[in-house]
Design a protein around this motif. Structure first.
Motif, short mmCIF file in Angstrom:
data_model
loop_
_atom_site.label_atom_id
_atom_site.label_comp_id
_atom_site.label_asym_id
_atom_site.label_seq_id
_atom_site.Cartn_x
_atom_site.Cartn_y
_atom_site.Cartn_z
N ASP A 1 23.21 -63.69 13.34
CA ASP A 1 23.09 -64.64 14.44
C ASP A 1 22.12 -65.78 14.13
O ASP A 1 21.70 -66.50 15.03
CB ASP A 1 22.67 -63.92 15.73
CG ASP A 1 21.40 -63.11 15.53
OD1 ASP A 1 20.79 -63.22 14.44
OD2 ASP A 1 21.01 -62.38 16.46
N ARG A 2 21.71 -65.90 12.84
CA ARG A 2 20.83 -66.97 12.36
C ARG A 2 19.45 -66.91 13.01
O ARG A 2 18.82 -67.93 13.27
CB ARG A 2 21.46 -68.35 12.60
CG ARG A 2 22.78 -68.55 11.89
CD ARG A 2 23.33 -69.94 12.13
NE ARG A 2 24.63 -70.10 11.48
CZ ARG A 2 25.36 -71.22 11.52
NH1 ARG A 2 24.90 -72.27 12.18
NH2 ARG A 2 26.52 -71.28 10.92
N THR A 3 18.98 -65.72 13.27
CA THR A 3 17.66 -65.54 13.86
C THR A 3 16.86 -64.52 13.06
O THR A 3 17.43 -63.67 12.36
CB THR A 3 17.75 -65.05 15.32
OG1 THR A 3 18.39 -63.77 15.35
CG2 THR A 3 18.52 -66.04 16.17
N CYS A 4 15.55 -64.63 13.17
CA CYS A 4 14.62 -63.62 12.65
C CYS A 4 13.89 -63.03 13.86
O CYS A 4 13.56 -63.75 14.81
CB CYS A 4 13.61 -64.24 11.69
SG CYS A 4 14.32 -65.29 10.43
N ARG A 5 13.61 -61.77 13.79
CA ARG A 5 12.87 -61.11 14.86
C ARG A 5 11.74 -60.31 14.24
O ARG A 5 11.96 -59.53 13.31
CB ARG A 5 13.77 -60.21 15.70
CG ARG A 5 14.78 -60.98 16.52
CD ARG A 5 15.65 -60.09 17.37
NE ARG A 5 16.70 -60.88 18.02
CZ ARG A 5 16.62 -61.38 19.26
NH1 ARG A 5 15.53 -61.15 19.98
NH2 ARG A 5 17.61 -62.09 19.77
N LEU A 6 10.54 -60.54 14.77
CA LEU A 6 9.38 -59.79 14.34
C LEU A 6 9.06 -58.78 15.45
O LEU A 6 8.71 -59.15 16.57
CB LEU A 6 8.19 -60.71 14.09
CG LEU A 6 6.98 -60.08 13.37
CD1 LEU A 6 6.31 -61.11 12.48
CD2 LEU A 6 5.96 -59.52 14.34
N TRP A 7 9.19 -57.50 15.11
CA TRP A 7 9.03 -56.42 16.07
C TRP A 7 7.61 -55.87 16.01
O TRP A 7 7.16 -55.40 14.96
CB TRP A 7 10.03 -55.31 15.79
CG TRP A 7 11.44 -55.75 15.61
CD1 TRP A 7 12.01 -56.21 14.46
CD2 TRP A 7 12.46 -55.80 16.61
NE1 TRP A 7 13.32 -56.53 14.66
CE2 TRP A 7 13.63 -56.30 15.98
CE3 TRP A 7 12.51 -55.49 17.96
CZ2 TRP A 7 14.83 -56.46 16.65
CZ3 TRP A 7 13.72 -55.65 18.63
CH2 TRP A 7 14.85 -56.13 17.99
N LYS A 8 6.90 -55.95 17.13
CA LYS A 8 5.59 -55.31 17.27
C LYS A 8 5.83 -53.95 17.93
O LYS A 8 5.91 -53.85 19.15
CB LYS A 8 4.65 -56.16 18.10
CG LYS A 8 4.33 -57.52 17.47
CD LYS A 8 3.35 -58.31 18.33
CE LYS A 8 3.02 -59.65 17.70
NZ LYS A 8 2.05 -60.42 18.53
N VAL A 9 5.95 -52.94 17.08
CA VAL A 9 6.40 -51.63 17.56
C VAL A 9 5.38 -51.02 18.51
O VAL A 9 5.73 -50.45 19.55
CB VAL A 9 6.66 -50.70 16.36
CG1 VAL A 9 7.11 -49.33 16.83
CG2 VAL A 9 7.70 -51.32 15.44
N GLN A 10 4.11 -51.15 18.18
CA GLN A 10 3.08 -50.52 19.00
C GLN A 10 3.00 -51.18 20.38
O GLN A 10 2.80 -50.50 21.39
CB GLN A 10 1.72 -50.61 18.31
CG GLN A 10 0.64 -49.76 18.95
CD GLN A 10 -0.62 -49.74 18.12
OE1 GLN A 10 -0.71 -50.41 17.09
NE2 GLN A 10 -1.60 -48.95 18.54
N ASP A 11 3.19 -52.50 20.44
CA ASP A 11 3.14 -53.21 21.72
C ASP A 11 4.49 -53.24 22.43
O ASP A 11 4.56 -53.71 23.58
CB ASP A 11 2.68 -54.66 21.49
CG ASP A 11 1.29 -54.72 20.88
OD1 ASP A 11 0.53 -53.76 21.07
OD2 ASP A 11 0.98 -55.72 20.20
N GLU A 12 5.54 -52.77 21.75
CA GLU A 12 6.90 -52.77 22.30
C GLU A 12 7.34 -54.19 22.70
O GLU A 12 7.91 -54.42 23.76
CB GLU A 12 7.01 -51.83 23.51
CG GLU A 12 6.76 -50.37 23.15
CD GLU A 12 6.93 -49.44 24.33
OE1 GLU A 12 7.15 -49.96 25.46
OE2 GLU A 12 6.88 -48.22 24.15
N THR A 13 7.03 -55.15 21.83
CA THR A 13 7.44 -56.54 22.05
C THR A 13 8.08 -57.07 20.78
O THR A 13 8.02 -56.44 19.71
CB THR A 13 6.23 -57.41 22.42
OG1 THR A 13 5.26 -57.35 21.36
CG2 THR A 13 5.60 -56.96 23.72
#
Length: 515
Positions: free
Chosen positions: A342-354
């Protein structure tokens, strides 16, 4: 009579001395036993005191012990340097400058110790970045022919140990008389354990997992035979991703069927776990969190999943991508970067659930590769032949280098996938990044997001030539002295093109750094 008595004394003297020696020995044994008892009693007292100490006292005690060990290590290194320099100096000059030398050594010791403590603290947090790219030098042998290191002995073959530069390792059959080769199709992934730089693992579209010895530049036949025996009963689907734990004990693979298999290297390459109820589509990316046994996986089913290999269990699923995920990466922190169609990057903050959303160029192609440079900076490679530098504080890339892998216009029009950036890798917490495409070259860059001039944030340093085929995977070892590339005739996730002149092989490049 007196002389006779003297003789008797002299004859009896050795026996008396032996007897005295026995008594002395027995006394020494008694004293040694008492010393051991005192030592054990002191140990018991120390254990009792440690049981009573508070967490703050324990941290203070461990910090003092750590500082003491660092001081001893720095003193030993300084003494070695003084011994090396002392051979060339005169004794008179040493006597005159003895006081000044002692003071200078003490000040130097304090500075070195403080610098080491800062480096260790930043390294543990993942913020320390080594400057290596400007000191990079390639071996002159890279301009010559590529050495083909086969697994079967040949009298006319160049010895792998003496080979320099870019070496191509082709996975031949185990037996000279036949038996079938392993990587009969394109290699799709490569991994080097950060705790054991001598090992390397590759996967391919024919469903093979092969172990390599980088120091000897040959295949690990024992591990490869064991894995082949274990996987004979399993389906031979294409494998698209591989990763290994920091200690090199576990190797994880994922592929077309959506299964995730865990292989134990110390148990002889046995499949100790198979997660068959995870992803609903093909597994396209795998990554360990550094220093832990937490595994992240991405798939074409648009999800990122978390697994705990300490418990061999499923943990959680991360949703957000609109189309299938292609690749992911993770460092020491519990943060994951993933890219999708989908031409996007996502940075997952697992501990903050964001999660943080980063959008690529609307006119550019899909983002096919990504890697972390440090805890806050990452790079991506796109199908429009560009590499981009991102920070987690901005939604748009700080700089994009277009036409990173130039190709002739005629070839690009016939086979556009040869201009795509199929793989990208960085040596963690350094400024050295590598990218691979289908034009026969591997590019090395120096990355510095703090540069005021935007064009200096991604600076091409050098190029590794004669890598014919699609570079579907790249990996550095921990000290950036070795770069390995998984090369195949086809792209990693499709069959849009086939380069018949290329060979499905593992390329190994030795890197040198000058002071």
């Amino acid at each position: 009579m007196g002389s006779v008595r003297r003789r008797k004394r002299s004859r009896d003297a050795p026996e008396e001395d032996k007897a005295r020696g026995r008594t002395r020995g027995s006394d020494e044994e008694v004293t040694s036993d008492s010393e051991e008892e005192d030592y054990l009693a002191n140990d018991d007292e120390e254990e009792r005191e440690r049981e009573k100490e508070t967490p703050e006292q324990k941290r203070l005690r461990l910090a003092k012990a750590y500082l003491k060990s660092m001081e001893i290590q720095s003193e030993a290194e300084l003494a070695q340097k003084e011994e090396g320099d002392g051979d060339d100096d005169d004794n008179e000059g040493e006597r005159e400058d003895s006081d000044d030398g002692v003071r200078g050594n003490q000040q130097k010791r304090k500075v070195d110790l403080s610098e080491r403590l800062k480096v260790d603290a930043l390294t543990q947090r993942g913020h320390y970045q080594r400057q290596l790219a400007e000191h990079l030098r390639l071996s002159p042998a890279t301009k010559g022919e590529i050495c083909c290191a086969e697994s079967t002995p040949s009298p006319t073959r160049t010895k792998p140990k003496s080979a320099r530069g870019c070496v191509r390792l082709v996975c031949r059959p185990l037996k000279t008389g036949g038996g079938g080769g392993f990587h009969r199709k394109s290699l799709t992934g490569v991994s080097i354990p950060s705790g054991d730089d001598s090992k390397c693992y590759t996967v391919s579209k024919c469903g093979a997992l092969v172990g390599w010895d980088i120091n000897e530049l040959k295949r690990n036949n024992e591990f490869t035979k064991s894995v082949r025996g274990e996987s004979s009963d399993l389906s031979k689907e294409a494998l698209y991703s591989v990763c290994s734990s920091d200690d090199g004990r576990l190797v994880v693979t994922g592929g077309h069927s959506g299964l995730i298999r865990v292989w134990d290297v110390r148990a002889g390459g046995q499949c100790v776990k198979q997660f068959d109820r995870g992803h609903r589509s093909e597994v396209t990316g795998l990554a360990f969190q550094k220093g832990t046994m937490q595994l992240f996986s991405c798939s074409s089913d648009r999800t990122v999943k978390i697994w705990s290999l300490d418990d061999m269990a499923y943990v959680d699923t991360l949703f957000g991508h609109v189309q299938g995920c292609v690749q992911l990466d993770c460092l020491r922190k519990e943060r994951v970067i993933s890219v999708a169609e989908d031409r996007t990057c996502r940075l997952w903050k697992v501990q903050d659930e964001t999660q943080l959303l980063f959008k690529g160029s609307p006119t550019g192609g899909n983002i096919d590769a990504c890697c972390f440079v440090n805890g806050t900076t990452f790079m991506t490679g796109s199908q429009d032949n560009s590499v981009s530098l991102w920070t987690m504080f901005k939604k748009r890339p700080t700089y994009t280098l277009h036409n990173a892998h130039p190709v002739e216009q005629d070839l690009a029009s016939v086979n556009p996938c040869r201009t795509w950036i199929h793989s990208i890798a960085a040596c963690a917490n350094t400024d050295l990044v590598a990218s691979g495409s289908g034009n026969g070259f591997i590019n090395l860059y120096r990355v510095n997001p703090d540069q005021q001039d935007a064009s200096d944030r991604i600076r091409p340093m050098c190029t590794i030539p004669r890598v014919e085929g699609y570079v579907n995977g790249l990996a550095f070892n921990s000290d950036a002295t070795v770069l390995v590339a998984a090369v195949g005739q086809e792209p990693r996730l499709g069959k849009w093109d086939r380069n018949k002149s290329a060979k499905n092989a593992l390329f190994c490049q030795r890197l040198q750094f000058e002071d």
